[in-house]
Design an enzyme around this catalytic site. Structure first.
Site, PDB file in Angstrom:
ATOM      1  N   ASP A  74       0.743  -1.214   0.174  1.00 20.11           N
ATOM      2  CA  ASP A  74      -0.081   0.094   0.074  1.00 20.11           C
ATOM      3  C   ASP A  74       0.674   1.259  -0.034  1.00 20.11           C
ATOM      4  O   ASP A  74       1.975   1.036  -0.233  1.00 20.11           O
ATOM      5  CB  ASP A  74      -1.000   0.057   1.061  1.00 20.11           C
ATOM      6  CG  ASP A  74      -0.449   0.405   2.512  1.00 20.11           C
ATOM      7  OD1 ASP A  74       0.946   0.319   2.734  1.00 20.11           O
ATOM      8  OD2 ASP A  74      -1.098  -0.007   3.435  1.00 20.11           O
ATOM      9  N   HIS A  75       0.335   2.520   0.293  1.00 19.77           N
ATOM     10  CA  HIS A  75       0.801   3.736   0.357  1.00 19.77           C
ATOM     11  C   HIS A  75       2.134   3.632   1.144  1.00 19.77           C
ATOM     12  O   HIS A  75       3.068   4.570   0.901  1.00 19.77           O
ATOM     13  CB  HIS A  75       0.084   5.028   0.480  1.00 19.77           C
ATOM     14  CG  HIS A  75      -0.538   4.820   1.607  1.00 19.77           C
ATOM     15  ND1 HIS A  75      -1.695   4.020   1.594  1.00 19.77           N
ATOM     16  CD2 HIS A  75      -0.543   5.367   2.676  1.00 19.77           C
ATOM     17  CE1 HIS A  75      -2.407   3.943   2.923  1.00 19.77           C
ATOM     18  NE2 HIS A  75      -1.632   4.779   3.573  1.00 19.77           N
TER      19      HIS A  75
ATOM     20  N   CYS B   4       2.786  -3.458   3.945  1.00 20.85           N
ATOM     21  CA  CYS B   4       1.921  -2.401   4.424  1.00 20.85           C
ATOM     22  C   CYS B   4       2.578  -1.613   5.835  1.00 20.85           C
ATOM     23  O   CYS B   4       3.624  -2.131   5.867  1.00 20.85           O
ATOM     24  CB  CYS B   4       0.334  -2.842   4.561  1.00 20.85           C
ATOM     25  SG  CYS B   4       0.081  -3.927   5.842  1.00 20.85           S
ATOM     26  N   GLY B   5       1.750  -1.150   6.380  1.00 24.99           N
ATOM     27  CA  GLY B   5       2.448  -0.565   7.536  1.00 24.99           C
ATOM     28  C   GLY B   5       2.851  -1.218   8.614  1.00 24.99           C
ATOM     29  O   GLY B   5       3.849  -1.107   9.173  1.00 24.99           O
ATOM     30  N   THR B   6       1.986  -2.262   8.944  1.00 28.00           N
ATOM     31  CA  THR B   6       2.408  -3.287   9.828  1.00 28.00           C
ATOM     32  C   THR B   6       2.608  -4.450   9.127  1.00 28.00           C
ATOM     33  O   THR B   6       3.310  -5.521   9.922  1.00 28.00           O
ATOM     34  CB  THR B   6       1.334  -3.367  11.001  1.00 28.00           C
ATOM     35  OG1 THR B   6       0.122  -3.753  10.150  1.00 28.00           O
ATOM     36  CG2 THR B   6       0.948  -2.149  11.473  1.00 28.00           C
ATOM     37  N   GLY B   7       2.411  -4.868   8.040  1.00 27.36           N
ATOM     38  CA  GLY B   7       2.231  -6.063   7.418  1.00 27.36           C
ATOM     39  C   GLY B   7       1.080  -7.032   7.660  1.00 27.36           C
ATOM     40  O   GLY B   7       1.007  -8.092   7.134  1.00 27.36           O
TER      41      GLY B   7
ATOM     42  N   GLY C 196      -2.356  -6.141   7.769  1.00 22.89           N
ATOM     43  CA  GLY C 196      -3.397  -5.993   7.125  1.00 22.89           C
ATOM     44  C   GLY C 196      -3.323  -6.514   5.804  1.00 22.89           C
ATOM     45  O   GLY C 196      -4.322  -7.304   5.413  1.00 22.89           O
TER      46      GLY C 196
ATOM     47  N   HIS D   7       9.244 -25.015   7.722  1.00 24.22           N
ATOM     48  CA  HIS D   7       8.231 -26.020   8.418  1.00 24.22           C
ATOM     49  C   HIS D   7       6.931 -25.755   7.989  1.00 24.22           C
ATOM     50  O   HIS D   7       5.765 -26.750   8.036  1.00 24.22           O
ATOM     51  CB  HIS D   7       8.019 -25.565  10.055  1.00 24.22           C
ATOM     52  CG  HIS D   7       9.411 -25.972  10.657  1.00 24.22           C
ATOM     53  ND1 HIS D   7       9.474 -26.082  12.025  1.00 24.22           N
ATOM     54  CD2 HIS D   7      10.592 -26.968  10.472  1.00 24.22           C
ATOM     55  CE1 HIS D   7      10.723 -26.754  12.725  1.00 24.22           C
ATOM     56  NE2 HIS D   7      11.341 -27.147  11.375  1.00 24.22           N
ATOM     57  N   ASN D   8       6.488 -24.542   7.522  1.00 24.46           N
ATOM     58  CA  ASN D   8       5.170 -24.263   7.212  1.00 24.46           C
ATOM     59  C   ASN D   8       5.066 -24.021   5.737  1.00 24.46           C
ATOM     60  O   ASN D   8       3.801 -23.698   5.092  1.00 24.46           O
ATOM     61  CB  ASN D   8       4.617 -22.952   7.674  1.00 24.46           C
ATOM     62  CG  ASN D   8       5.055 -22.821   9.267  1.00 24.46           C
ATOM     63  OD1 ASN D   8       5.740 -21.916   9.604  1.00 24.46           O
ATOM     64  ND2 ASN D   8       4.456 -23.802   9.989  1.00 24.46           N
TER      65      ASN D   8
ATOM     66  N   ARG E  41       6.341   0.502   8.550  1.00 23.31           N
ATOM     67  CA  ARG E  41       6.518   1.072   9.697  1.00 23.31           C
ATOM     68  C   ARG E  41       7.017   0.227  10.931  1.00 23.31           C
ATOM     69  O   ARG E  41       7.250   0.889  12.181  1.00 23.31           O
ATOM     70  CB  ARG E  41       5.284   1.719  10.117  1.00 23.31           C
ATOM     71  CG  ARG E  41       4.668   2.687   9.116  1.00 23.31           C
ATOM     72  CD  ARG E  41       3.294   3.022   9.523  1.00 23.31           C
ATOM     73  NE  ARG E  41       2.851   4.071   8.278  1.00 23.31           N
ATOM     74  CZ  ARG E  41       1.460   4.355   8.383  1.00 23.31           C
ATOM     75  NH1 ARG E  41       0.589   3.722   8.971  1.00 23.31           N
ATOM     76  NH2 ARG E  41       1.164   5.334   7.412  1.00 23.31           N
TER      77      ARG E  41
ATOM     78  N   ARG F 107       6.801 -34.556   8.570  1.00 23.03           N
ATOM     79  CA  ARG F 107       6.024 -34.361   9.363  1.00 23.03           C
ATOM     80  C   ARG F 107       5.216 -32.946   9.165  1.00 23.03           C
ATOM     81  O   ARG F 107       4.188 -32.743   9.489  1.00 23.03           O
ATOM     82  CB  ARG F 107       6.360 -34.274  10.895  1.00 23.03           C
ATOM     83  CG  ARG F 107       7.204 -33.390  11.265  1.00 23.03           C
ATOM     84  CD  ARG F 107       7.745 -33.677  12.676  1.00 23.03           C
ATOM     85  NE  ARG F 107       8.708 -32.533  13.163  1.00 23.03           N
ATOM     86  CZ  ARG F 107       9.985 -32.128  12.841  1.00 23.03           C
ATOM     87  NH1 ARG F 107      10.505 -32.754  11.926  1.00 23.03           N
ATOM     88  NH2 ARG F 107      10.470 -31.255  13.406  1.00 23.03           N
ATOM     89  N   HIS F 108       6.233 -32.091   8.401  1.00 25.32           N
ATOM     90  CA  HIS F 108       5.549 -30.827   8.362  1.00 25.32           C
ATOM     91  C   HIS F 108       4.531 -31.022   7.129  1.00 25.32           C
ATOM     92  O   HIS F 108       3.570 -30.006   7.136  1.00 25.32           O
ATOM     93  CB  HIS F 108       6.653 -30.064   8.138  1.00 25.32           C
ATOM     94  CG  HIS F 108       7.737 -29.746   9.101  1.00 25.32           C
ATOM     95  ND1 HIS F 108       7.390 -29.268  10.321  1.00 25.32           N
ATOM     96  CD2 HIS F 108       9.076 -30.114   9.085  1.00 25.32           C
ATOM     97  CE1 HIS F 108       8.123 -29.433  11.071  1.00 25.32           C
ATOM     98  NE2 HIS F 108       9.444 -29.913  10.583  1.00 25.32           N
TER      99      HIS F 108
ATOM    100  N   ARG G   8       1.135 -31.712   8.403  1.00 20.21           N
ATOM    101  CA  ARG G   8       0.495 -30.578   9.031  1.00 20.21           C
ATOM    102  C   ARG G   8      -0.161 -29.578   7.964  1.00 20.21           C
ATOM    103  O   ARG G   8      -1.218 -28.932   8.349  1.00 20.21           O
ATOM    104  CB  ARG G   8       1.506 -29.769   9.987  1.00 20.21           C
ATOM    105  CG  ARG G   8       1.756 -30.781  11.317  1.00 20.21           C
ATOM    106  CD  ARG G   8       2.918 -30.516  11.889  1.00 20.21           C
ATOM    107  NE  ARG G   8       3.288 -31.529  12.927  1.00 20.21           N
ATOM    108  CZ  ARG G   8       4.289 -31.615  13.474  1.00 20.21           C
ATOM    109  NH1 ARG G   8       5.600 -31.042  13.422  1.00 20.21           N
ATOM    110  NH2 ARG G   8       4.685 -32.737  14.473  1.00 20.21           N
TER     111      ARG G   8
END
Ligand code: RB5
Length: 148
Positions: free
Chosen positions: A7-8, A64-67, A69, A97-98, A108, A131-132, A135
């Site tokens: 985003d911006h 984004c600002g926090t990652g 949203g 693992h994921n 930010r 095993r991963h 899951r």
């Protein structure tokens, strides 16, 4: 092919990630936004995540600002596995693992140098399977409305 979107708040960091990918010899596709005018992160997170889910891109890096949203928005697309990271350890393990296929970061929250380090570890780490995988199959089952 790596999908990129922000985003911006994330335009400058995204440009630095583009340079990082160029240096690593990795191709990228930009899903916007590129004007520093307040905008809605779900649009861009969705477009990049859909490119991953459809197989057009292998991975996505979203900012984004926090990652958070843009990560929540991206994670609504079926078939993607999103990690929102502000440290190298989580980023690397989210791949090993994921098998995360989308990394989101907060412009930010983390500085550009740390963001590049996180992206490098994430892109170079490899899924360990075993095993991963079991899951991850369970996570896919949840997504398909199955009971565990
Ligand atoms: C924009 O002000 C901000 O809300 C957005 O960049 C993001 O941090 C949302 O999660």
């Amino acid at each position: 092919m790596i999908a990129l979107a922000c985003d911006h708040t994330g335009i400058e960091m995204k440009k630095e990630i583009m340079k990082l990918l160029d240096g690593m010899g990795l191709e990228w596709k930009d899903f916007g936004v590129n004007e520093a005018v307040s905008c809605d992160y779900p649009i861009y997170g969705y477009r990049a995540a859909k490119a991953v889910a459809d197989g057009e891109c292998d991975h996505a890096i979203l900012i984004c600002g926090t990652g958070i949203g843009i990560g929540i928005a991206a994670s609504k697309v079926k078939g993607v596995r999103v990690c929102t990271c502000s440290d190298v350890y989580s980023a690397e393990l989210s791949k090993r693992h994921n098998n995360s296929n989308i990394l989101t970061m907060g412009a930010r929250v983390v500085g550009v140098d740390l963001a590049k380090m996180i992206a490098t570890h994430w892109l170079t780490a490899e899924f360990e399977g075993g095993r991963h995988q079991r899951r991850i199959d369970m996570i896919a089952a949840i997504e398909n409305g199955e009971e565990l």
